[in-house]
Design a protein around this motif. Structure first.
Motif, mmCIF file in Angstrom:
data_model
loop_
_atom_site.group_PDB
_atom_site.id
_atom_site.type_symbol
_atom_site.label_atom_id
_atom_site.label_comp_id
_atom_site.label_asym_id
_atom_site.label_seq_id
_atom_site.Cartn_x
_atom_site.Cartn_y
_atom_site.Cartn_z
ATOM 1 N N LEU A 110 0.839 -1.195 0.000
ATOM 2 C CA LEU A 110 0.000 0.000 0.000
ATOM 3 C C LEU A 110 0.877 1.249 0.000
ATOM 4 O O LEU A 110 1.544 1.556 0.984
ATOM 5 C CB LEU A 110 -0.881 -0.009 1.251
ATOM 6 N N ALA A 111 0.862 1.960 -1.114
ATOM 7 C CA ALA A 111 1.696 3.167 -1.191
ATOM 8 C C ALA A 111 0.922 4.396 -0.721
ATOM 9 O O ALA A 111 1.480 5.300 -0.119
ATOM 10 C CB ALA A 111 2.166 3.371 -2.626
ATOM 11 N N GLN A 112 -0.363 4.415 -1.011
ATOM 12 C CA GLN A 112 -1.174 5.579 -0.627
ATOM 13 C C GLN A 112 -2.599 5.131 -0.335
ATOM 14 O O GLN A 112 -3.143 4.276 -1.027
ATOM 15 C CB GLN A 112 -1.180 6.591 -1.775
ATOM 16 N N TYR A 113 -3.166 5.696 0.704
ATOM 17 C CA TYR A 113 -4.560 5.382 1.040
ATOM 18 C C TYR A 113 -5.181 6.659 1.609
ATOM 19 O O TYR A 113 -4.738 7.167 2.626
ATOM 20 C CB TYR A 113 -4.633 4.270 2.085
ATOM 21 N N ASP A 114 -6.157 7.188 0.919
ATOM 22 C CA ASP A 114 -6.793 8.432 1.368
ATOM 23 C C ASP A 114 -8.310 8.257 1.418
ATOM 24 O O ASP A 114 -8.889 7.619 0.548
ATOM 25 C CB ASP A 114 -6.496 9.583 0.396
ATOM 26 N N ILE A 115 -8.901 8.870 2.412
ATOM 27 C CA ILE A 115 -10.374 8.931 2.474
ATOM 28 C C ILE A 115 -10.772 10.396 2.583
ATOM 29 O O ILE A 115 -10.278 11.122 3.449
ATOM 30 C CB ILE A 115 -10.936 8.162 3.684
ATOM 31 N N GLU A 116 -11.649 10.791 1.680
ATOM 32 C CA GLU A 116 -12.142 12.159 1.719
ATOM 33 C C GLU A 116 -13.409 12.152 2.576
ATOM 34 O O GLU A 116 -14.503 11.866 2.082
ATOM 35 C CB GLU A 116 -12.434 12.599 0.278
ATOM 36 N N ALA A 117 -13.238 12.453 3.852
ATOM 37 C CA ALA A 117 -14.351 12.283 4.798
ATOM 38 C C ALA A 117 -15.546 13.176 4.475
ATOM 39 O O ALA A 117 -16.686 12.824 4.781
ATOM 40 C CB ALA A 117 -13.871 12.558 6.219
ATOM 41 N N LEU A 118 -15.311 14.307 3.843
ATOM 42 C CA LEU A 118 -16.428 15.207 3.550
ATOM 43 C C LEU A 118 -17.374 14.633 2.491
ATOM 44 O O LEU A 118 -18.500 15.080 2.360
ATOM 45 C CB LEU A 118 -15.901 16.572 3.086
ATOM 46 N N ARG A 119 -16.891 13.676 1.744
ATOM 47 C CA ARG A 119 -17.768 13.055 0.740
ATOM 48 C C ARG A 119 -18.391 11.759 1.234
ATOM 49 O O ARG A 119 -19.269 11.201 0.587
ATOM 50 C CB ARG A 119 -16.976 12.786 -0.543
ATOM 51 N N CYS A 120 -17.908 11.306 2.370
ATOM 52 C CA CYS A 120 -18.375 10.013 2.904
ATOM 53 C C CYS A 120 -19.821 10.127 3.395
ATOM 54 O O CYS A 120 -20.196 11.133 3.981
ATOM 55 C CB CYS A 120 -17.464 9.605 4.051
ATOM 56 N N ILE A 121 -20.592 9.090 3.142
ATOM 57 C CA ILE A 121 -21.977 9.079 3.635
ATOM 58 C C ILE A 121 -22.129 8.118 4.820
ATOM 59 O O ILE A 121 -23.228 7.802 5.232
ATOM 60 C CB ILE A 121 -22.972 8.728 2.515
ATOM 61 N N TYR A 122 -21.028 7.600 5.297
ATOM 62 C CA TYR A 122 -20.980 6.737 6.477
ATOM 63 C C TYR A 122 -21.906 5.520 6.350
ATOM 64 O O TYR A 122 -22.609 5.163 7.280
ATOM 65 C CB TYR A 122 -21.279 7.561 7.744
ATOM 66 N N CYS A 123 -21.856 4.939 5.180
ATOM 67 C CA CYS A 123 -22.673 3.739 4.963
ATOM 68 C C CYS A 123 -22.035 2.522 5.628
ATOM 69 O O CYS A 123 -22.716 1.556 5.951
ATOM 70 C CB CYS A 123 -22.849 3.486 3.477
ATOM 71 N N GLY A 124 -20.729 2.553 5.799
ATOM 72 C CA GLY A 124 -20.036 1.443 6.459
ATOM 73 C C GLY A 124 -19.666 0.292 5.542
ATOM 74 O O GLY A 124 -19.123 -0.711 5.988
ATOM 75 N N TYR A 125 -19.950 0.407 4.262
ATOM 76 C CA TYR A 125 -19.642 -0.691 3.330
ATOM 77 C C TYR A 125 -18.141 -1.004 3.327
ATOM 78 O O TYR A 125 -17.739 -2.156 3.234
ATOM 79 C CB TYR A 125 -20.062 -0.336 1.904
ATOM 80 N N CYS A 126 -17.331 0.038 3.376
ATOM 81 C CA CYS A 126 -15.876 -0.167 3.307
ATOM 82 C C CYS A 126 -15.409 -1.043 4.465
ATOM 83 O O CYS A 126 -14.572 -1.924 4.295
ATOM 84 C CB CYS A 126 -15.154 1.173 3.317
ATOM 85 N N VAL A 127 -15.986 -0.815 5.633
ATOM 86 C CA VAL A 127 -15.579 -1.569 6.820
ATOM 87 C C VAL A 127 -16.088 -2.999 6.736
ATOM 88 O O VAL A 127 -15.385 -3.954 7.050
ATOM 89 C CB VAL A 127 -16.109 -0.864 8.089
ATOM 90 N N GLU A 128 -17.323 -3.129 6.292
ATOM 91 C CA GLU A 128 -17.911 -4.464 6.214
ATOM 92 C C GLU A 128 -17.184 -5.343 5.216
ATOM 93 O O GLU A 128 -17.072 -6.547 5.393
ATOM 94 C CB GLU A 128 -19.385 -4.361 5.818
ATOM 95 N N THR A 129 -16.704 -4.739 4.166
ATOM 96 C CA THR A 129 -16.115 -5.545 3.100
ATOM 97 C C THR A 129 -14.643 -5.865 3.335
ATOM 98 O O THR A 129 -14.092 -6.750 2.682
ATOM 99 C CB THR A 129 -16.294 -4.822 1.739
ATOM 100 N N CYS A 130 -14.011 -5.171 4.249
ATOM 101 C CA CYS A 130 -12.562 -5.363 4.461
ATOM 102 C C CYS A 130 -12.282 -6.778 4.979
ATOM 103 O O CYS A 130 -12.780 -7.165 6.022
ATOM 104 C CB CYS A 130 -12.038 -4.321 5.432
ATOM 105 N N PRO A 131 -11.468 -7.539 4.286
ATOM 106 C CA PRO A 131 -11.244 -8.938 4.692
ATOM 107 C C PRO A 131 -10.323 -9.095 5.893
ATOM 108 O O PRO A 131 -10.251 -10.164 6.478
ATOM 109 C CB PRO A 131 -10.601 -9.559 3.447
ATOM 110 N N VAL A 132 -9.591 -8.050 6.245
ATOM 111 C CA VAL A 132 -8.623 -8.196 7.347
ATOM 112 C C VAL A 132 -8.903 -7.240 8.512
ATOM 113 O O VAL A 132 -8.044 -7.021 9.356
ATOM 114 C CB VAL A 132 -7.180 -7.969 6.823
#
Ligand code: SF4
Ligand code: SF4
Length: 205
Positions: free
Chosen positions: A93-115
């Protein structure tokens, strides 16, 4: 003017109705609270500030750059760049950014993370004066975790709502399995002595 309207006017019926409602509400319990002196209880599953779980062994993020979160994000607010290591050709992983102002806090990213690398913590006080402050880089996401973990006192944070399907609790890092003194509102995964099938999630109140 009808007789009914006349009676209403003469006897101030509308005003009396309003006053009756006011007195009624004076005797009911207030629904507002004196924030920030008083705070509402946070329930399990609350979706607050994003954070990268810091691996207790490597002290780095656990993300394996699988891209699942970026692909599933409906707001397209996750940006990932991966590179190949010259020594073994493996991706990192060279870069990982989250633009929180665009996030709708659906939680899909967390649910789908395998680790279980990404979490939505229970932190909700992170307003900022600039957009840049709400643009979470990899380092900032780890800082978010440190801040959140420091408040929990124990390395037992594991929110059952964010547990990805198919993850066996017995295979989680040691710190995520052991049940120590449990901080309030935190969900931990306990490992029974005999059978791994009986792993249970316990929620404190
Ligand atoms: S919570 Fe939803 S919108 Fe926000 S980053 Fe995750 S997937 Fe995207
Ligand atoms: S789903 Fe998890 S492991 Fe995959 S890129 Fe996103 S945070 Fe990293």
């Amino acid at each position: 003017m009808t007789l009914k309207e006349l009676v209403k006017k003469v006897f101030f019926l509308e005003i009396l109705k309003g006053m009756a409602l006011t007195f009624k509400m004076m005797c009911t319990r207030a629904v507002t609270i004196q924030y920030p002196k008083q705070r509402r209880r946070i329930y399990a599953g609350f979706r607050g500030r994003h954070a990268f779980v810091r691996d207790p062994k490597t002290l780095k993020e656990k993300c394996i750059a699988c891209m699942r979160c970026a692909n599933i994000c409906p707001s397209q607010c996750i940006y990932i760049a991966k590179k190949k290591r010259p020594e073994d050709g493996k991706l990192y992983l060279a870069q990982y950014d989250i633009e929180a102002l665009r996030c709708i806090y659906c939680g899909y990213c967390v649910e789908t993370c395998p680790v279980c690398a990404l979490v939505l913590t229970e932190d909700y006080e992170y307003s900022a004066y600039t957009k840049q402050e709400l643009y979470f880089t990899k380092e900032k996401l780890l800082e978010n975790w440190d801040e959140f973990a420091a408040k929990q006192k124990e390395d037992t944070y594991f929110n059952k709502f964010w547990r990805p399907d198919g993850i066996d609790a017995s295979k989680l890092p040691k710190g995520k399995r052991e049940q120590g003194p449990v901080p309030t509102r935190i969900v931990v995964v306990s490992e029974p002595e005999s059978s791994p099938e009986k792993n249970e999630k316990k929620e404190t109140d």
